[in-house]
Design a protein around this motif. Structure first.
Motif, mmCIF file in Angstrom:
data_model
loop_
_atom_site.group_PDB
_atom_site.id
_atom_site.type_symbol
_atom_site.label_atom_id
_atom_site.label_comp_id
_atom_site.label_asym_id
_atom_site.label_seq_id
_atom_site.Cartn_x
_atom_site.Cartn_y
_atom_site.Cartn_z
ATOM 1 N N ASP A 257 -3.389 -2.091 -0.429
ATOM 2 C CA ASP A 257 -3.885 -2.041 -1.804
ATOM 3 C C ASP A 257 -5.012 -3.031 -2.087
ATOM 4 O O ASP A 257 -5.781 -2.844 -3.020
ATOM 5 C CB ASP A 257 -2.753 -2.285 -2.800
ATOM 6 N N ALA A 258 -5.124 -4.100 -1.291
ATOM 7 C CA ALA A 258 -6.172 -5.109 -1.480
ATOM 8 C C ALA A 258 -6.363 -5.872 -0.174
ATOM 9 O O ALA A 258 -5.412 -6.021 0.599
ATOM 10 C CB ALA A 258 -5.794 -6.068 -2.609
ATOM 11 N N SER B 218 -5.670 2.340 -5.902
ATOM 12 C CA SER B 218 -5.940 0.913 -6.053
ATOM 13 C C SER B 218 -7.445 0.659 -6.000
ATOM 14 O O SER B 218 -8.135 1.130 -5.098
ATOM 15 C CB SER B 218 -5.246 0.121 -4.941
ATOM 16 N N CYS C 4 -5.543 5.838 7.550
ATOM 17 C CA CYS C 4 -6.870 6.015 6.976
ATOM 18 C C CYS C 4 -7.930 5.863 8.046
ATOM 19 O O CYS C 4 -7.642 5.528 9.189
ATOM 20 C CB CYS C 4 -7.099 4.992 5.863
ATOM 21 N N ARG D 195 -9.072 -1.927 -5.252
ATOM 22 C CA ARG D 195 -9.511 -2.820 -4.178
ATOM 23 C C ARG D 195 -8.950 -2.403 -2.820
ATOM 24 O O ARG D 195 -8.896 -3.186 -1.895
ATOM 25 C CB ARG D 195 -9.102 -4.251 -4.526
ATOM 26 N N ARG D 196 -8.503 -1.179 -2.693
ATOM 27 C CA ARG D 196 -7.871 -0.704 -1.463
ATOM 28 C C ARG D 196 -8.779 -0.878 -0.243
ATOM 29 O O ARG D 196 -9.999 -0.841 -0.359
ATOM 30 C CB ARG D 196 -7.444 0.748 -1.620
ATOM 31 N N GLY E 121 0.839 -1.195 0.000
ATOM 32 C CA GLY E 121 0.000 0.000 0.000
ATOM 33 C C GLY E 121 0.869 1.238 0.000
ATOM 34 O O GLY E 121 2.083 1.163 -0.174
ATOM 35 N N ASN E 122 0.229 2.381 0.203
ATOM 36 C CA ASN E 122 0.987 3.631 0.179
ATOM 37 C C ASN E 122 1.427 4.078 1.570
ATOM 38 O O ASN E 122 2.040 5.133 1.720
ATOM 39 C CB ASN E 122 0.192 4.731 -0.530
ATOM 40 N N CYS F 128 -5.968 6.188 0.677
ATOM 41 C CA CYS F 128 -5.268 4.942 0.358
ATOM 42 C C CYS F 128 -4.822 4.853 -1.095
ATOM 43 O O CYS F 128 -4.298 3.829 -1.515
ATOM 44 C CB CYS F 128 -6.144 3.743 0.722
ATOM 45 N N CYS G 267 -3.652 1.816 5.352
ATOM 46 C CA CYS G 267 -4.019 1.500 3.969
ATOM 47 C C CYS G 267 -3.292 0.268 3.434
ATOM 48 O O CYS G 267 -2.086 0.113 3.648
ATOM 49 C CB CYS G 267 -3.669 2.672 3.057
ATOM 50 N N CYS H 35 -8.924 -0.178 4.300
ATOM 51 C CA CYS H 35 -8.395 0.469 5.491
ATOM 52 C C CYS H 35 -8.350 -0.611 6.582
ATOM 53 O O CYS H 35 -9.344 -0.903 7.228
ATOM 54 C CB CYS H 35 -9.297 1.634 5.894
#
Length: 91
Positions: free
Chosen positions: A44-45, A31, A18, A33-34, A13-14, A28, A42, A36
Motif C-alpha cells: 500500500d505504500a 491506495s 504486480c 501511494r501503492r 497491501g492486497n 495493487c 503489491c 510494486c
C-alpha cells in the motif's frame, strides 16, 4: 520519512502480484501511494516494504503477508527476522 513500526501496520497491501513496468499498478488496488515491491508484490505504500522493528517477532505480520504471496508464486518462504531496525528479506 521514518518507516512505521511493522507491529502497528494494519494492512500491507492486497496481496496481488504486480508488474512494476505497469505505471498504473492497477492490480495493487486504490491506495494512493501503492508500490510494486521487488517487481512482483503489491504494498500500500513504499515505507511498508521495509517497516521498522526491534525484535524478530515484530516482523511476523509482514513476513506472513509476503509468505502467502511467495507460496502462491511457488517461491520459498522468508524467515521473520529483524536486522538493523528493519525487517529483513525482500518480497
Amino acid at each position: 520519512m521514518t518507516p512505521p513500526a511493522c507491529v502497528d501496520v494494519k494492512s500491507f497491501g492486497n496481496g496481488s502480484a504486480c508488474n512494476a513496468n505497469d505505471p498504473t499498478i492497477a492490480l495493487c488496488g486504490k491506495s494512493a501511494r501503492r508500490v510494486c515491491a521487488s517487481n512482483w508484490l503489491c504494498f500500500d505504500a513504499p515505507e511498508l516494504v521495509d517497516c521498522a522493528c526491534a525484535t524478530d517477532a515484530d516482523c511476523t505480520k509482514r513476513t506472513e503477508y509476503i509468505n502467502v504471496a511467495r507460496t502462491a508464486a511457488s517461491k520459498a518462504p522468508l524467515a521473520s527476522k529483524c536486522e538493523g531496525g528493519r525487517c529483513a528479506g525482500r518480497p
